[in-house]
Design a protein around this motif. Structure first.
Motif, short mmCIF file in Angstrom:
data_model
loop_
_atom_site.label_atom_id
_atom_site.label_comp_id
_atom_site.label_asym_id
_atom_site.label_seq_id
_atom_site.Cartn_x
_atom_site.Cartn_y
_atom_site.Cartn_z
N ASN A 1 9.42 34.42 53.42
CA ASN A 1 9.56 33.00 53.13
C ASN A 1 9.50 32.16 54.41
O ASN A 1 9.94 32.61 55.48
CB ASN A 1 10.92 32.76 52.46
N TYR B 1 14.98 35.50 43.66
CA TYR B 1 14.14 36.38 44.47
C TYR B 1 13.53 35.64 45.66
O TYR B 1 12.80 34.67 45.50
CB TYR B 1 13.01 36.96 43.61
N LYS B 2 13.85 36.09 46.83
CA LYS B 2 13.29 35.55 48.07
C LYS B 2 13.12 36.70 49.05
O LYS B 2 13.89 37.66 49.00
CB LYS B 2 14.26 34.53 48.71
N THR B 3 12.19 36.55 49.96
CA THR B 3 11.96 37.62 50.93
C THR B 3 11.95 37.06 52.35
O THR B 3 11.93 35.85 52.54
CB THR B 3 10.61 38.31 50.70
N TRP B 4 11.91 37.97 53.31
CA TRP B 4 11.81 37.52 54.69
C TRP B 4 10.41 36.99 55.01
O TRP B 4 10.16 36.58 56.13
CB TRP B 4 12.26 38.59 55.67
N ARG C 1 19.45 32.18 54.00
CA ARG C 1 18.02 31.96 54.20
C ARG C 1 17.69 30.47 54.15
O ARG C 1 17.01 29.94 55.02
CB ARG C 1 17.24 32.69 53.08
N TYR C 2 18.21 29.80 53.13
CA TYR C 2 17.86 28.40 52.93
C TYR C 2 18.33 27.54 54.09
O TYR C 2 17.60 26.67 54.58
CB TYR C 2 18.47 27.91 51.61
N TYR D 1 21.11 34.35 50.03
CA TYR D 1 20.16 33.38 49.48
C TYR D 1 20.30 32.03 50.16
O TYR D 1 19.31 31.43 50.59
CB TYR D 1 20.39 33.24 47.97
N ASP E 1 8.45 31.83 45.48
CA ASP E 1 8.70 31.89 46.91
C ASP E 1 8.81 30.50 47.52
O ASP E 1 9.74 30.18 48.23
CB ASP E 1 7.53 32.62 47.58
N GLU F 1 9.04 27.83 45.78
CA GLU F 1 9.74 26.95 44.83
C GLU F 1 8.89 25.76 44.44
O GLU F 1 9.35 24.61 44.44
CB GLU F 1 11.10 26.51 45.40
N ALA G 1 13.02 41.91 50.41
CA ALA G 1 13.64 40.96 49.46
C ALA G 1 15.14 40.94 49.71
O ALA G 1 15.77 41.99 49.80
CB ALA G 1 13.35 41.39 48.03
N GLU H 1 11.26 29.87 55.67
CA GLU H 1 12.47 29.71 56.47
C GLU H 1 12.59 30.83 57.49
O GLU H 1 13.04 30.62 58.63
CB GLU H 1 13.72 29.76 55.57
#
Lengths: 707, 707
Positions: free
Chosen positions: B317, B312-315, B257-258, B254, A658, A660, B303, B319
């Motif tokens: 995170n 794999y990332k979720t809300w 999000r970043y 992805y 998550d 990183e 996710a 950001e």
């Protein structure tokens, strides 16, 4: 005068009854008692776990009441419609019976009665089940076993509505359903009934429980002492022989869990009907020990160790709810309340009420998972299971060595095998059973052919296979004659060890394994030191496997990967199920491989000779029906007379996908070696120059800091 | 007189400042403001999420204060020590800055100052980073990108302690650290700075934010309008071009999000410093739409859909914590509070305080995941992403079709690919990226070679590969010229559909996919109907893949399994990474395969010709470093001119491993077919005789019950 006459007649009648050995009996009498029910009706508190469980049960059963009663002609194997329907039926009857007792609403009793009548209509003419996959066929189910489970539940339902039924109804049910079924379980399947085995336990519990309800003491006696009442079979002998003095059930935790239910439930019924038998005190409180030991054979999530034929099960399973509640009501061990809280439900009996009320009073104490040696064998001399632990909860590291006896037909040829649990996950894996229970497409839900051919074989385990042959040649009868010997067990704060030898698995080959868990000063995680010594007068091929869970990150040796074509590792004894993925050799005196599991890295560093072959394998060859899980293994192969494998298993670092963020993704070990000829002193050289010294004589672990 | 003189001088000085464009500036001014800080100090409530987050941050940072400040010479790539240390440093400085503002305790400011001084000492002489794996190398980090992220955080820290520092310290830091870094990001890396790409966003945000803190309007202008301030680069053009009118970021969720973090954080800074720019209203509130759309591109666990290069990332995170809190503070959309509650933390600014206080007041409303068509392209004409959903929460079934533009360098050649999420799990999978981010052993944490060679290729996706060649020949420049066309989108209660065509991926080949989700009356789960039409004047080989997550249970066709030796499916364009596991043909006009995922079964039933080859493949060939996950696929192969694949994906039944209960483990579909020549009418014949009719003209699904 008339009154007196009636009175005298009554007395004579009563005396007659007593002389016939027939006492009158109150109902319910099995898990619930007449007095207990009064208490429960008064004692249900609004917020208690008892009330929560009861409310949920009532909601579910009220919905069931709206559905028609269906008692289909038996047809399907496990997972199929009729199988699942008959399972549902016994559960529903059991729960309806309880609701009838607690709410005194006839609709629940009527449900049970109607369903029982359907069964009684069908049963007398019922042939053996059409599915012929078990040596122990039932009539309602393809396995006789399921039928015994049926009666263990239904006897409770019958008990609960006994007084609701007319004597005529009772006579009808007993004549057409219960007595024929009892005859089927006992006389028609004498061998199983008398067997010292979990199938036997379900059979005698079923017969004994319906015996109590029908007030048939003969059935109770047969259930306790075997069909001939000579004590060669029956519940008492099972209690004496199936458990070790530490409460280990010889088939292993998966079947210990399964058989816990008839043991505990029937014991509760015996306690309620024949308290003078002091069943829970029998054999130095063996049933309490059995539940306590089973709870120790679980990982930090409450999932039982996968040993022998085993699938994923936890202490949240129904069987353990019975075990926890009933034993708590005997011992009042407050740590069991923590387990009950985790189970988040109780059984709807006096025992469940006691648990729920004491939980409400805040009396729970933490349940402690321990470092423990669990002996196997009726007298404790058949080896055992060594469980080493450090830290608690998700941070627990737990490694175990299985050096038990074979464990009957569900046993695996896996002497001295190890498993590792860490960070809430299974890291070094035991395959468990090859089975998709109750899924029809997979061999009708039965054990798959690969269970014998793969899962039981030695190569499927984290232990040593000699000459591509399983322990005891894979022969159950031979394996049952022997057991490993536990040669050491140490439980110090930062040094824990279990050691065992096995000299009979291969002719002329002596195996010894020392499994040590140490926590060097200042280390974040424990280290596992695994010393596997094998000795022989003649040369053999030695294969030592580690089935690891995770993605390979790197190796410190070079290998050839079989990237464009692939072949099985061998042709028999389980080898045919492994694809060779890579083969390498180390140019140093050790080799290491690192893998990632979840948020943590693990490195296996092992001592090597220049000739040591380092395999990466994967399960899945010769599996045309895709029955197996494609899990990887790291395998060492040597040809020699004597060989001592020194292996360090090192959990390290952290991977936070998550955020990183990664820390310590590389092993901190530079080299490993023995420093004495007896191979009792181990030196682990760290990259930073520190040296960790593990002394297996003095049982110490010290760290020599770099100057 | 003296007073007057001083007064006049001040006025003159002030006028001078204004004429120089230098207004005096309060600090903090970026995410926190001077007034805001006053409010926060007053407004922190005991039980709020703000206070919980603050307490946790303070505890962590107080522990950090006990440690020495370490600013190592840059050396390692992603995941390595110096990389992770510099990442930690910027986070710690940012948090210490906030704590200084909120608690007014100098120890926090001193920490930031000391660390900044270390950086300022080191930076001027720092060469490019020694790791040469990126075209955009940094100095502190191997990627310039990470360095921009560093400054986005550190500008906030500097802002918070600005008034604590002496003018001399500030001058030293700006001269030795911030201006050189700004020069490095802008003049030295002009192309990236002006790029309409997430790398550009981080660069301009970093420069603009430090510009605001240093009160350097020139830097702010450059950040907004590009290095030449001509509007050809910079933040405003990124806002206009990187998002579609629906708020879809062209690189996919992805990277959306970043890049959300610099977009949102910098916008907040702009709002605080230049409210007249009305940045959040820009382009019809594009930033609000971007956050809202991103939240829709997630499964029921939060996710994000794995599309293009994605891990794999979720809300949950970080950001998205910025995004949710800052947008909430603008829109007061109460459904965002539910997301914030799930995130279980807030940012420590006025926005976070507003979220926490409103949560405390119980103002949260459920966040609704919707059936939605998300258009791609600056003007919305570059295809899009169709997301079809039924039910909520874990019971949600969600299927999506990706018919977007290429999405720049992180895009995959996966036109018209689909993914299925159900029962809280990913069922039909998109491989995502081949990367172990920040794990050194895996190519230094960078994208693996297999990302280009496998993950981007068409065969790695649930779509059609023609002649074993990827879409657009796998050429990015060609792919970027085209996009699919969305031809239909329907959102009715029990009938949802997205359709798209792609005519440029292969010369002379027209592809059209209709993805339909229906819920037949009385059905427990939705059905997915997948119609893939391909047309050509000449014959081609068509491969349609479904990457399924789970264990194969059964097939209704016979196959030859490659059980004793295995070969790759092909030699290039990703085919070399697939092992052929089995190959079969159907004797009927359809074929089906059933797999188990978690507690549910799934059957894929697909129309076949006698010649249709049915493959079972598995990822893992030609992967000597074990970089790939060994996941299975079901693949159809045909040679023809035109071919319409009709496939039904059917979630069914239940498997409860704990209770050992199974229901409906077999598909209920007997046969499937089109009933009209145009292939718009689909008939699904059930085993029980019922017929489900799906009409893609009238957009209906009706069930014809068996008589």
């Amino acid at each position: 005068m008339k009154f007196k006459l009636v009175y005298s007649s009554l007395i004579v009648f009563a005396l007659l009854l007593i002389s016939m050995g027939v006492r009158s009996k109150d109902h319910p009498c099995l898990l619930l008692t007449k007095n207990g029910v009064q208490d429960i009706r008064k004692g249900i508190e609004g917020k208690s776990l008892f009330n929560k469980t009861l409310t949920k049960t009532k909601l579910e059963m009220d919905a069931v009441l709206a559905q028609p009663v269906v008692v289909p002609m038996p047809k399907d194997a496990g997972g199929g419609y009729t199988h699942e329907r008959h399972k549902k039926n016994y559960e529903e009857m059991q729960q309806m019976g309880i609701l009838y007792q607690l709410y005194q609403d006839d609709k629940y009793a009527a449900f049970v009665k109607n369903m029982l009548m359907e069964y009684a209509k069908m049963y007398p003419a019922l042939p053996l089940h059409p599915v012929q996959m078990s040596n122990y066929r039932g009539k309602l189910f393809w396995q006789g076993l399921n039928e015994c489970v049926w009666l263990v539940h239904v006897s409770q339902a019958y008990d609960c509505i006994y007084d609701y039924l007319s004597p005529k109804d009772r006579e009808y049910l007993e004549k057409n359903l219960f007595y024929p079924m009892v005859k089927f379980f006992s006389e028609d399947n004498k061998a199983t009934f008398n067997k010292i085995h979990n199938h036997g336990t379900w059979a005698v519990a079923a017969v004994g429980m319906i015996g109590y309800v029908m007030n048939d003491n003969d059935l109770v006696e047969k259930s306790l002492y075997g069909l001939s009442k000579d004590g060669k079979g029956g519940f008492m002998r099972q209690l004496d022989e199936l458990f070790s003095p530490d409460g280990y059930f010889t088939e292993g935790p998966y079947y210990q869990r399964y058989s816990m239910q008839p043991f505990i439930v029937y014991a509760q019924a015996i306690q309620n009907n024949d308290p003078q038998r002091k069943i829970f005190e029998h054999r130095d409180h063996i049933l309490e020990k059995a539940v306590g030991t089973l709870l120790q054979m679980a990982d930090s999530n409450g999932a039982f160790f996968l040993l022998n034929d085993a699938l994923y099960k936890t202490w949240r399973n129904t069987e353990l709810v019975y075990g926890t509640d009933i034993i708590y009501n005997i011992t009042k061990d407050k740590t069991l309340l923590s387990i009950a809280a985790d189970q988040n439900r109780v059984i709807l009996t006096e025992a469940g009420l006691a648990v729920a009320n004491d939980l409400l009073k805040g009396e729970a104490k933490p349940f402690q998972q321990k470092t423990i040696l669990i002996r196997d064998g009726a007298d404790g001399s058949q080896g055992g299971l060594g469980v080493l632990r450090m830290e608690d909860g998700d941070n627990q590291t737990c490694v175990l060595m299985k050096a038990t006896s074979q464990g009957m037909g569900h046993g695996h040829f896996d002497k001295l095998t190890i498993s590792l649990y860490d960070n809430g996950n299974e890291i070094l894996k035991d395959y468990g059973a090859a089975r998709y229970v109750n899924i029809e497409a997979k061999n009708g839900g039965h054990y798959l052919p690969e269970n014998d051919a793969w899962a039981k074989q030695t190569i499927a385990h984290n232990t040593l296979t000699v000459n591509e042959t399983s322990h005891y040649d894979g022969k159950l009868k031979v394996a049952e004659k022997y057991a490993p010997t536990i040669t050491g067990f140490v439980d110090k704060e930062n040094y824990k060890e279990v050691s065992a030898t096995e000299e009979n698995a291969y002719e002329g080959v002596k195996m010894e394994r020392n499994l040590i868990m140490v926590k060097p000063e200042g280390a974040k995680n424990p280290l596992i030191v695994d010393v596997f010594k094998v000795k022989s007068m003649t040369e053999h091929q030695y294969d030592l496997s580690y089935y690891f869970a995770g993605q390979l990150m790197s190796t410190d040796y070079e290998y050839d990967a079989f990237t464009t074509s692939r072949e099985p590792l061998g042709t028999k004894e389980g080898y045919q199920y492994l694809w060779k993925e890579a083969l390498g050799k180390s140019k140093k005196s050790s080799a290491s491989m690192t893998f990632l599991n979840d948020s943590r890295f693990y490195t296996i560093t092992t001592s090597t000779n220049p000739e040591t072959s380092l395999f990466l394998n994967r399960i899945g060859a010769n599996d045309p029906s895709f029955n197996l899980r494609n899990e990887p293994s790291f395998m060492l192969r040597d040809r020699s007379k004597d060989r001592t494998f020194l292996t360090i298993i090192e959990p390290h670092g952290n991977f936070n996908a998550d955020a990183e963020k990664t820390s310590s993704s590389a092993s901190y070990i530079k080299d490993i070696r023995f420093t004495d000829v007896d191979k009792t002193q181990i030196e682990i050289q760290k990259i930073n120059g520190d040296i960790i010294k593990v002394d297996t004589r003095n049982k110490t672990c010290v760290i020599k800091k770099q100057q």
